[in-house]
Design an enzyme around this catalytic site. Structure first.
Site, PDB file in Angstrom:
ATOM      1  N   GLU A 115      92.843  99.311  79.943  1.00 11.68           N
ATOM      2  CA  GLU A 115      92.553  99.590  78.529  1.00 11.68           C
ATOM      3  C   GLU A 115      91.251  98.953  78.062  1.00 11.68           C
ATOM      4  O   GLU A 115      90.517  99.541  77.268  1.00 11.68           O
ATOM      5  CB  GLU A 115      93.716  99.137  77.636  1.00 11.68           C
ATOM      6  CG  GLU A 115      94.942 100.041  77.683  1.00 11.68           C
ATOM      7  CD  GLU A 115      95.814  99.785  78.908  1.00 11.68           C
ATOM      8  OE1 GLU A 115      95.505  98.860  79.686  1.00 11.68           O
ATOM      9  OE2 GLU A 115      96.810 100.521  79.080  1.00 11.68           O
ATOM     10  N   HIS A 124     106.890  99.543  72.384  1.00 13.23           N
ATOM     11  CA  HIS A 124     106.464 100.946  72.364  1.00 13.23           C
ATOM     12  C   HIS A 124     106.773 101.598  71.018  1.00 13.23           C
ATOM     13  O   HIS A 124     106.854 102.821  70.938  1.00 13.23           O
ATOM     14  CB  HIS A 124     107.185 101.746  73.456  1.00 13.23           C
ATOM     15  CG  HIS A 124     106.697 101.500  74.851  1.00 13.23           C
ATOM     16  ND1 HIS A 124     106.858 100.304  75.494  1.00 13.23           N
ATOM     17  CD2 HIS A 124     106.046 102.316  75.723  1.00 13.23           C
ATOM     18  CE1 HIS A 124     106.340 100.385  76.716  1.00 13.23           C
ATOM     19  NE2 HIS A 124     105.834 101.587  76.877  1.00 13.23           N
TER      20      HIS A 124
END
Lengths: 339, 321
Positions: B62, B131
């Protein structure tokens, strides 16, 4: 090439001497004791905030950037004056930026830690260790996708940076996409005020590069001719489409982490030994023994000092940014909504 | 002339990126799994159309995805960077916060970073604490970025195109459970950044929300309408810059404001809207968001983080009382 006996040798010397003169002056100005004119300033420092000096490391940017074009990109570290000067940035506008003046490269919005000159491909010094690495692979990725030329990206980083995740991510990225990027580790042995050795597993930057199948070359980073020669080969390979390469330059940080850090935590013997290999003194000796006239080298040094003195005077006299500049270059979308 | 067609929120996003890639060769996509369409189908077919050089599958990196996006943008491309879920964008936080958002300012306008960082947000059923977060307030707090959170397929199409055209770094938060939502998409309708949508009209109170929470708010408005309470429901669509004019003029007219969001209420973006409305109009104000707890896994735990239709209607009635 035998740069030690040619005009190229003098050019390398000039680059190093200009970096040293610039940083010496910036250091003095950061301590507030002396104004641009050598008088007691009697007040706040002209160069404020953290000033990270690359004294003793000048051979690395000089040797590498000698092979770069204006259209090549460069990303830098928080210790970026040398990289910026070597890439061709105007010394006076750099000094203006360190003084926080409107005429600086960033209009006084960035200062030393964010010194940059996009017009010569220098995409910025960075306040975050290892942050330049992913940006460099992005720039190199764009160069590859746009296929306009054989321009490359050079990414300077320190030995402390190799312990951050973005180093690993960026090297992997560069190899996976076979990007035209040259990573240059300026291994100055210190991570802020902690010695890097005890904080680093394994053999450092070149070993980590090799583990990702990126060919690495280790070089005496205080020998400008060695750096120049190694960089010539590596830049040529990267330009030719060979993919990423890494240059691991062993050098030494002569000053503390920032200009006000006297580095009392360091063994004086270590510094003394390092000063024996000072790249500028070494280069001067080498050029003299190769037959270059001392007057020629003196003239290079005097010219650098004059140039820096002029820059200091100009920076001192330059206007501060208008307060309204605090509200420009933030973002266009929704401009005017920050109050 | 383009016809209006029914698309999912996900298909609308694909169409938006496709149109921008057709119009501008500088637009590229990079992220994990984008080559096979993205984990929500939001890039489906793009690699087949534009090739692997423009729709770039990346390692799970990322920081490098976001950072490379910054470098690509500085070098003249217009990258769409995919973070999978907003929770993972935190692994690229330096690259977003210190690099993308600050670049233009700290280098005195020498460079621009026109990237769109897509980071699906919100509660994703049974996906627990890492999440299911709603972190839009973090990004709205960050000078230098635009923050967008569409609630319909039409808006996802229009706002994503606008985001790709705007030239500033954009944090683009699609909701993880809206991908299958279907609706009419007219390619000729442009949706400007920074402009809210009035979804229901009324004078009893102003209700402001965004993203998936719009559905619960609309249902609450329908229930209130059945009781004769007409709500002015506003979909903010863009969190920064947010549409002060639409929201504050409504608050001035109704005298009451209820802000509802899925994010934790404490220090949420609702607080910014509430404070602004109080300062500008002196209206009565209530906020509704999640308690300050991580999202739990078991249904009964996860439900504690949800703001439901009944709670919204009850809060509205309390504000009227």
């Amino acid at each position: 090439m035998d740069s030690s006996t040619s005009g190229a040798g003098e050019a390398l010397y000039r680059t190093m001497v200009r970096i040293r003169a610039f940083e010496n002056a910036a250091e003095t100005a950061s301590q507030g004791g002396v104004s641009a004119y050598g008088q007691q300033a009697g007040g706040a420092a002209k160069v404020r905030g953290p000033l990270h000096l690359s004294t003793g490391q000048e051979a690395v940017p000089a040797g590498v950037c000698a092979h770069l074009r204006t259209s090549d990109y460069l990303t830098s570290t928080h210790r970026g004056h040398g990289h910026t000067l070597a890439k061709g940035a105007d010394l006076t506008r750099m000094m203006c930026e360190l003084f926080g003046k409107a005429t600086g490269f960033n209009g006084g919005k960035g200062g030393s830690m964010h010194i940059a000159d996009f017009s010569v491909g220098m995409l910025g010094a960075n306040g975050v260790v290892a942050a330049g690495l992913p940006i460099a692979v992005g720039a190199a990725h764009a160069q590859k996708l746009m296929k306009k030329s054989d321009d490359i990206t050079v990414c300077f980083f320190g030995d402390g940076a190799i312990n951050r995740g973005p180093f690993l991510e960026a090297l992997n990225w560069a190899r996976v996409y076979e990007l035209p990027v040259l990573f240059v580790c300026e291994d100055n042995r210190w991570s802020a005020t902690t010695a890097s050795g005890p904080m680093t597993a394994g053999d450092g930057a070149s070993a980590r590069a090799a583990s990702m199948d990126i060919a690495a070359t280790q070089v005496d980073g205080n020998d400008v001719f060695a750096v120049h020669e190694a960089a010539a080969r590596l830049v040529n390979e990267v330009r030719g489409g060979a993919g990423p390469r890494l240059l691991h330059a062993l050098t030494y940080r002569v000053k503390g982490h920032v200009s006000v850090d006297l580095a009392a935590y360091r063994d004086p013997a270590e510094l003394a030994a390092a000063l024996e290999t000072d790249p500028i003194a070494r280069t001067r000796g080498h050029l003299l023994s190769a037959g270059v006239n001392a007057a020629t080298l003196d003239a290079i040094e005097n010219a650098a000092r004059d140039e820096v003195d002029t820059a200091l005077a100009i920076a001192d006299a330059a206007p501060w940014p208008d307060a309204s500049a605090a509200f420009t270059d933030v973002q266009t979308t929704g401009a005017g909504q920050w109050h | 002339m383009a016809l209006s067609k029914e698309l999912s929120y996900s298909e609308a996003a694909v169409l938006a990126v496709q149109r921008e890639m057709e119009a501008d060769a500088r637009v590229v996509v990079l992220g994990e799994d984008v080559g096979r369409g993205g984990i929500f189908g939001q890039y489906r077919g793009l690699q087949q159309t534009f090739g692997a050089e423009r729709v770039i599958d990346t390692p799970i990196s990322e920081a490098a995805i976001m950072g490379a996006g910054v470098g690509m943008a500085l070098a003249g491309l217009r990258p769409v960077v995919e973070m999978r879920v907003v929770d993972f964008a935190l692994c690229g936080m330096d690259e977003l916060v210190n690099q993308a958002a600050k670049n233009r300012f700290m280098f005195g306008g020498q460079g621009r970073v026109p990237l769109v960082a897509r980071m699906p947000g919100g509660i994703w059923d049974a996906s627990a604490a890492q999440h299911s977060q709603s972190l839009e307030a973090w990004f709205a707090h960050l000078p230098g970025v635009v923050v967008v959170s569409p609630s319909t397929p039409q808006d996802n199409y229009g706002l994503l195109r606008a985001a790709l055209q705007c030239g500033d770094p954009v944090v683009y938060i699609e909701h993880k459970t809206l991908w299958g939502l279907r609706g009419e998409v007219d390619e000729d309708i442009a949706v400007p950044l920074g402009k809210a949508a009035r979804v229901r009209e009324g004078n009893a109170l102003t209700l402001v929300s965004w993203s998936r929470q719009m559905q619960a708010c609309a249902a609450a408005c329908d229930a209130l309408a059945a009781e004769g309470i007409a709500v002015d429901l506003i979909d903010l669509r863009t969190l920064w810059p947010w549409d002060r004019e639409t929201v504050l003029s409504s608050c001035a007219r109704t005298g009451r404001l209820l802000v509802v969001h899925e994010a934790v209420q404490a220090a949420g973006f609702g607080a910014e809207i509430a404070a602004s409305a109080a300062e500008a109009t002196g209206c009565r104000i209530a906020r509704l968001g999640a308690p300050r707890i991580p999202v739990g896994y078991a249904p009964v735990l996860e439900a504690q983080s949800r703001v439901g239709v009944e709670a919204i209607a009850a809060a509205a009635k309390k504000l009227l009382g």
